[in-house]
Design an enzyme around this catalytic site. Structure first.
Site, mmCIF file in Angstrom:
data_model
loop_
_atom_site.group_PDB
_atom_site.id
_atom_site.type_symbol
_atom_site.label_atom_id
_atom_site.label_comp_id
_atom_site.label_asym_id
_atom_site.label_seq_id
_atom_site.Cartn_x
_atom_site.Cartn_y
_atom_site.Cartn_z
ATOM 1 N N SER A 197 2.327 3.503 -16.065
ATOM 2 C CA SER A 197 3.117 2.526 -15.276
ATOM 3 C C SER A 197 3.019 1.161 -15.934
ATOM 4 O O SER A 197 1.908 0.695 -16.237
ATOM 5 C CB SER A 197 2.538 2.379 -13.867
ATOM 6 O OG SER A 197 2.807 3.487 -13.077
ATOM 7 N N ALA A 198 4.167 0.494 -16.115
ATOM 8 C CA ALA A 198 4.187 -0.795 -16.824
ATOM 9 C C ALA A 198 3.446 -1.917 -16.084
ATOM 10 O O ALA A 198 2.918 -2.826 -16.708
ATOM 11 C CB ALA A 198 5.638 -1.213 -17.053
ATOM 12 N N THR A 235 20.219 6.470 -13.270
ATOM 13 C CA THR A 235 20.487 5.369 -14.201
ATOM 14 C C THR A 235 19.181 4.667 -14.583
ATOM 15 O O THR A 235 18.369 4.347 -13.718
ATOM 16 C CB THR A 235 21.465 4.362 -13.551
ATOM 17 O OG1 THR A 235 22.635 5.092 -13.198
ATOM 18 C CG2 THR A 235 21.824 3.228 -14.486
ATOM 19 N N CYS A 324 -3.869 1.657 -3.057
ATOM 20 C CA CYS A 324 -3.021 2.561 -2.270
ATOM 21 C C CYS A 324 -3.786 3.172 -1.109
ATOM 22 O O CYS A 324 -3.201 3.701 -0.188
ATOM 23 C CB CYS A 324 -2.497 3.687 -3.146
ATOM 24 S SG CYS A 324 -2.222 3.191 -4.819
HETATM 25 N N1 PLP Z 1 -2.805 6.772 -11.279
HETATM 26 C C1 PLP Z 1 -3.730 5.798 -11.312
HETATM 27 C C2 PLP Z 1 -5.036 6.051 -11.976
HETATM 28 C C3 PLP Z 1 -3.467 4.564 -10.719
HETATM 29 O O1 PLP Z 1 -4.381 3.608 -10.738
HETATM 30 C C4 PLP Z 1 -2.208 4.370 -10.090
HETATM 31 C C5 PLP Z 1 -1.920 3.106 -9.388
HETATM 32 O O2 PLP Z 1 -2.801 2.485 -8.839
HETATM 33 C C6 PLP Z 1 -1.280 5.415 -10.109
HETATM 34 C C7 PLP Z 1 -1.609 6.609 -10.719
HETATM 35 C C8 PLP Z 1 0.078 5.273 -9.484
HETATM 36 O O3 PLP Z 1 0.837 4.335 -10.166
HETATM 37 P P1 PLP Z 1 2.230 3.795 -9.558
HETATM 38 O O4 PLP Z 1 1.915 3.320 -8.173
HETATM 39 O O5 PLP Z 1 2.642 2.707 -10.491
HETATM 40 O O6 PLP Z 1 3.162 4.945 -9.546
#
Ligand code: PLP
Length: 371
Positions: A197-198, A235, A324
């Site tokens: 993820s950027a 897109t 999260c």
């Molecule tokens: N995997 C790991 C180890 C992460 O730290 C995160 C985000 O905290 C993710 C996956 C999920 O990334 P995204 O929320 O950008 O999809």
């Protein structure tokens, strides 16, 4: 305001924003359009792919842009099971929910047996147990993260990949916390899939990429348009992709210097902490960890259950674990490691934009919070 939650997300680098702007304004074309506006962005899109591929030492055709690692992990895990007839998944209990939940979903649906690899008390994956699991099962997908987002533990990517290769298993690593932080050379590591993820490396949110080894293209998650070589319909997020490529490039210009800088900050902070607040312990010691993540255990009796809230009120922003799941009382990672219920877990995650002065101020604030 002191921002120490860079494992959750990083601030956008202003240089990245400058690269993105024209693709939000004048270069607004759809890369699938055959006319000039479309062709113009298609060229830029492919240049961004090449630039990321070069730094990972893979072929541009092996990179697929998407909305980030949650999508990437879901795509790879579910898509590999569908496409390659996977019957066993080996993973670890300290994965991010973006890996754990799709695996648990597949387990509930049936058809796939899940094996949890053991880890040491500091969180490092137990390679002997992994080998035992690989030896005893066939049609296997291994999904083990490179860097853990809560504790900062680094799993030995190359060793795991070599083991998987020995036993003919597919290997996916969630590299969200390590891509653009550590050097990853895909021409050397025999890995099948990585996801990123950027926004974890000063790029924009909602954009990322997956790498799939040649001839290991999984079943796509989405149905729709023919974008991304008919692999990821929808897109493309052009400004996001252009920003991600720039952020990736900037990160690689100073990968080693950044490691050294963050290492100094970490050592300084840990030493100061030991001197000023000796009852605070650092988690995941004696193992390889990311320089930008420091996980602490603090006895609740010393600071009270509302420590993070109280730090927030004092202008310091950090997490107890994964952003999260920060609403959860205790994270699944802390539970898996058997961390004491009576301790508060505090994750400090740094970026190249943090300074020693900020850490000095944070220590001061922490001492006040303890009082
Ligand atoms: N995997 C790991 C180890 C992460 O730290 C995160 C985000 O905290 C993710 C996956 C999920 O990334 P995204 O929320 O950008 O999809």
């Amino acid at each position: 305001m002191i921002y120490l939650d860079n494992a959750a997300t990083t601030p956008l680098d202003p240089l990245v924003f400058e690269v993105m702007k024209p693709y939000l304004l004048e270069h607004f074309g759809n890369p699938s359009s055959a006319h000039a506006k479309g062709r113009q962005v298609k060229v830029a899109l492919e240049a961004a792919r090449k630039s990321i591929a070069k730094l990972l030492n893979c072929n541009a055709s092996q990179l697929f842009f998407n909305s980030g690692a949650t999508e990437g992990n879901n795509t790879i895990i579910k898509g590999a099971v569908q496409k390659f007839g996977i019957k066993h998944i080996i993973s670890s209990r300290i994965e991010h929910h973006a890996v754990l939940h799709p695996i648990q979903h597949l387990e509930i649906e049936g058809g796939v047996e899940v094996h949890w690899v053991k880890h040491s008390s500091n969180g490092a994956v137990d390679l002997k147990h992994l080998e035992e699991l690989l030896r005893n099962n066939s049609d296997v997908l291994v999904s083990i993260m490179h860097g853990n987002n809560e504790l900062g533990i680094i799993n030995p990517l190359e060793q795991i990949a070599t083991l998987c290769q020995k036993y003919n298993a597919l290997f996916h690593a969630d590299t969200v916390q390590t891509v653009a932080h550590l050097k990853i050379d895909l021409s050397v590591v025999p890995i099948h899939f990585i996801t990123a993820s950027a926004h974890k490396f000063h790029g924009p949110k909602g954009v990322g990429f997956m790498y799939m080894k040649k001839d290991f293209r999984v079943q796509p998650l989405f149905e729709g348009g023919a974008q991304e070589k008919e692999f990821r319909a929808g897109t493309e997020n052009i400004s996001g992709i252009m920003g991600m490529a720039k952020a990736f490039e900037i990160a690689h210009e100073s990968l080693d210097e950044k490691e050294v800088y963050l290492g100094h900050l970490k050592t300084f902070f840990v030493d100061e902490l030991a001197a000023k607040l000796p009852f605070v312990s650092v988690n995941a010691v004696n193992t390889d960890t990311l320089e930008n993540i420091i996980s602490l255990s603090i006895p609740e009796e010393k600071v009270g259950a509302m420590l993070l809230f109280s730090l927030d009120m004092r202008g310091v922003m950090l997490s107890g674990g994964s952003a999260c799941s920060s609403g959860a009382v205790k994270s699944h990672v802390a539970t898996a490691l058997g961390l004491d219920d009576a301790t508060i877990i505090v994750r400090i995650s740094l970026s190249r934009f943090n300074t020693k002065e900020e850490l000095i101020d944070f220590l001061q604030v922490l001492q006040e919070a303890v009082k």
